[in-house]
Scaffold this motif. Structure first.
Motif: not given
Ligand code: AMP
Ligand code: MG
Length: 330
Positions: A23-30, A171-175
């Motif tokens: 599991a890893f961080p991203t700018e949208t969600v983990y 905090g929301l998934e990608s477009t």
């Protein structure tokens, strides 16, 4: 299984190389990731999340060069989007190459590709030496995780490694944008907005809710939902008949159950009076960023009903309302 929490990207990459999940961080969600070329590793993602096999994964890359390996053809509209928005919170759908195992794309002949702007995520992909197939790091259907603590609460002892990072910026998934046709189609709205895409890419772009159901199977499932009931209240205040009914309900219940279990999230203070947990957001961006985290906080506090203020479906508001509507259909 023992789960290590680590801030070592090298360590995390070694798990990916061994066919394990991280599991890893991203700018949208983990995200919860596996080597996209390793069918066995990808299978574990579906199993652990309880994700339906017909819901394809997004393949994450660290370099634009990888797009040519994963996709058969980069259409002109995809080229424009990639140039403008990669790396960032946007995913393009293109025809896939044979190198990508069918399990990743749920048997579709297309592939979803994203290049995260999160440096930690990109470094992990780079050090792993392969593209990483990754959905959100939660159980299917529950709110997406926006901090490593959320990931821990869902996946501790189920995966070997959680890479620690900051809270997700958006905090929301990608477009998600289908770029296989002449005119791109938004299948899932996100932080890169319809208006921005119209302005910078093609003014004919639309968000097709129903195309999403067929073309982007993930969109047909209930999603993002906390244990608590989610109810929408109007953006306009007390003139609205539905809202009147709702607030009188709340008042009755609040008096009846002294330790009332209601929460509110929204933009306007005037709705927040009688709730136990309250989040007033200063902007729609903050609303988007806080929503899933708020859902989880409410579940931790035993809240029964979360009242969410509607926002106009423009800008990031389109993505907020998309997630809220999916969260209430339970
Ligand atoms: P998640 O990783 O949970 O944020 O979900 C990924 C989203 O991308 C889901 O809504 C999927 O249906 C969508 N998606 C992934 N691959 C494809 C594809 N090849 N075509 C259309 N939609 C896709
Ligand atoms: Mg998800």
């Amino acid at each position: 299984m023992k789960t290590i929490l680590s801030d070592s990207i090298n360590k995390a990459a070694s798990f990916i190389k061994e066919g394990e999940l991280v599991a890893f961080p991203t700018e949208t969600v983990y995200g919860i990731g596996a080597n996209a070329y390793d069918e066995k590793a990808v299978k574990k993602i579906f199993k652990i999340k309880g994700r339906p096999a017909d819901n394809p994964l997004i393949v994450h890359i660290a370099s634009k060069k990888d797009i040519g390996i994963l996709a058969k053809e980069i259409t002109p509209s995809a080229k424009k989007i990639i140039k403008e928005f990669f790396p960032g919170p946007v995913t393009v759908i293109l025809k896939k190459n044979e190198i990508v195992p069918d399990i990743v794309t749920a048997g579709l002949d297309t592939i979803a590709i994203r290049m995260p702007s999160s440096k930690i995520a990109r470094e992990l992909i780079k050090l792993s030496g392969v593209p990483i197939a990754a959905p959100s790091a939660n159980f299917s259907g529950s709110p997406s995780p926006t901090s490593f603590r959320h990931v821990m609460s869902d996946l501790s002892r189920k995966i070997p490694c959680i890479l620690i990072g900051p809270a997700s910026k958006y905090g929301l998934e990608s477009t998600v944008i289908d770029c296989t046709g002449k005119i791109p189609v938004i299948l899932r709205p996100g932080s890169i907005t319809l208006e921005e895409l119209k302005k910078k890419i093609d003014k004919r772009i639309v968000f097709k809710k129903n195309a999403g159901k067929i073309k982007s199977p993930g969109q047909k499932y209930r999603h993002y939902a906390p244990e608590a009931k989610v109810k929408l209240i109007s953006e306009f205040g007390f003139g609205n008949a539905d809202l009147k009914r709702e607030t009188s309900n709340v008042k009755r219940q609040t008096i009846k159950e002294k330790s009332s279990a209601f929460a509110f999230i929204g933009l306007s203070k005037k709705f927040a009076g009688s709730y136990k947990v309250v989040k007033i957001c200063r902007s729609t961006e903050e609303y988007a960023k806080s929503l899933f985290s708020f859902f989880r906080e409410c579940d931790d506090k035993g809240i029964k009903t979360i009242y969410c203020q509607r926002v106009p479906e423009k800008g990031i508001g389109l993505a907020i309302m998309n997630r809220l509507k999916k969260a209430i259909s339970n």
